[in-house]
Design a protein around this motif. Structure first.
Motif, short mmCIF file in Angstrom:
data_model
loop_
_atom_site.label_atom_id
_atom_site.label_comp_id
_atom_site.label_asym_id
_atom_site.label_seq_id
_atom_site.Cartn_x
_atom_site.Cartn_y
_atom_site.Cartn_z
N UNK A 53 0.75 -13.49 3.39
CA UNK A 53 1.42 -12.20 3.55
C UNK A 53 0.39 -11.10 3.40
N UNK A 54 0.52 -10.08 4.24
CA UNK A 54 -0.33 -8.90 4.13
C UNK A 54 0.57 -7.70 3.92
N UNK A 55 0.28 -6.94 2.88
CA UNK A 55 1.06 -5.74 2.58
C UNK A 55 0.11 -4.55 2.58
N UNK A 56 0.49 -3.51 3.31
CA UNK A 56 -0.33 -2.31 3.37
C UNK A 56 0.57 -1.11 3.16
N UNK A 57 0.10 -0.18 2.34
CA UNK A 57 0.84 1.06 2.07
C UNK A 57 -0.08 2.23 2.39
N UNK A 58 0.48 3.22 3.06
CA UNK A 58 -0.31 4.39 3.44
C UNK A 58 0.59 5.60 3.57
N UNK A 59 -0.04 6.77 3.67
CA UNK A 59 0.76 7.98 3.84
C UNK A 59 1.35 8.05 5.24
N UNK A 60 0.76 7.34 6.20
CA UNK A 60 1.25 7.28 7.58
C UNK A 60 0.46 6.21 8.32
N UNK A 61 0.98 5.78 9.44
CA UNK A 61 0.29 4.83 10.29
C UNK A 61 0.27 5.38 11.71
N UNK A 62 -0.77 5.08 12.45
CA UNK A 62 -0.79 5.45 13.86
C UNK A 62 -0.40 4.21 14.68
N UNK A 63 -0.20 4.42 15.97
CA UNK A 63 0.30 3.35 16.83
C UNK A 63 -0.63 2.14 16.83
N UNK A 64 -0.07 0.99 16.55
CA UNK A 64 -0.73 -0.31 16.50
C UNK A 64 -1.81 -0.42 15.42
N UNK A 65 -1.82 0.48 14.47
CA UNK A 65 -2.83 0.45 13.41
C UNK A 65 -2.76 -0.84 12.60
#
Length: 114
Positions: A53-65
């Protein structure tokens, strides 16, 4: 793969991992939107039986990031890239430097926080 994921933590220009938005119509002369994002956490966990499993948290994501990041991280797991290459890829800001986009199967959005 976790060591490579650590390179994403913090604010970076993720142009190398994002699909550029198409500019058309009356806004075609507008400046390109920023690809800067702040990643808060990025971690892998082993669920056993070959499932990761991969979990990523960010303030926003861009397309297909996320799909591009995962595809490139998988190449690290396969020995095709080193964890150290991610700093170079981020600095290049060129989508051709990153790996293939991971297929959408198996990837899911769990939660959005505001």
């Amino acid at each position: 793969m976790q060591l490579a994921s650590d390179a994403f933590i913090g604010e970076h220009d993720f142009s190398a991992f994002c699909r550029r938005p198409k500019q058309s119509g009356p806004n075609r002369d507008a400046p390109e939107p920023s690809m800067k994002r702040r990643v808060i956490s990025a971690r892998w966990s082993d669920a056993g039986e070959g499932v990761l499993y991969f979990e990523i948290r960010a303030n926003a994501f861009c397309q297909q990031m996320v799909r591009s990041i995962v595809g490139t991280l998988v190449e690290v797991g396969q020995g095709k890239r080193t964890p150290e290459c991610f700093s170079r890829i981020l600095a290049a800001r060129d989508r051709r430097e990153a790996g293939k986009t991971a297929p959408p199967q198996g990837l899911c959005l769990i939660r959005v926080d505001y």
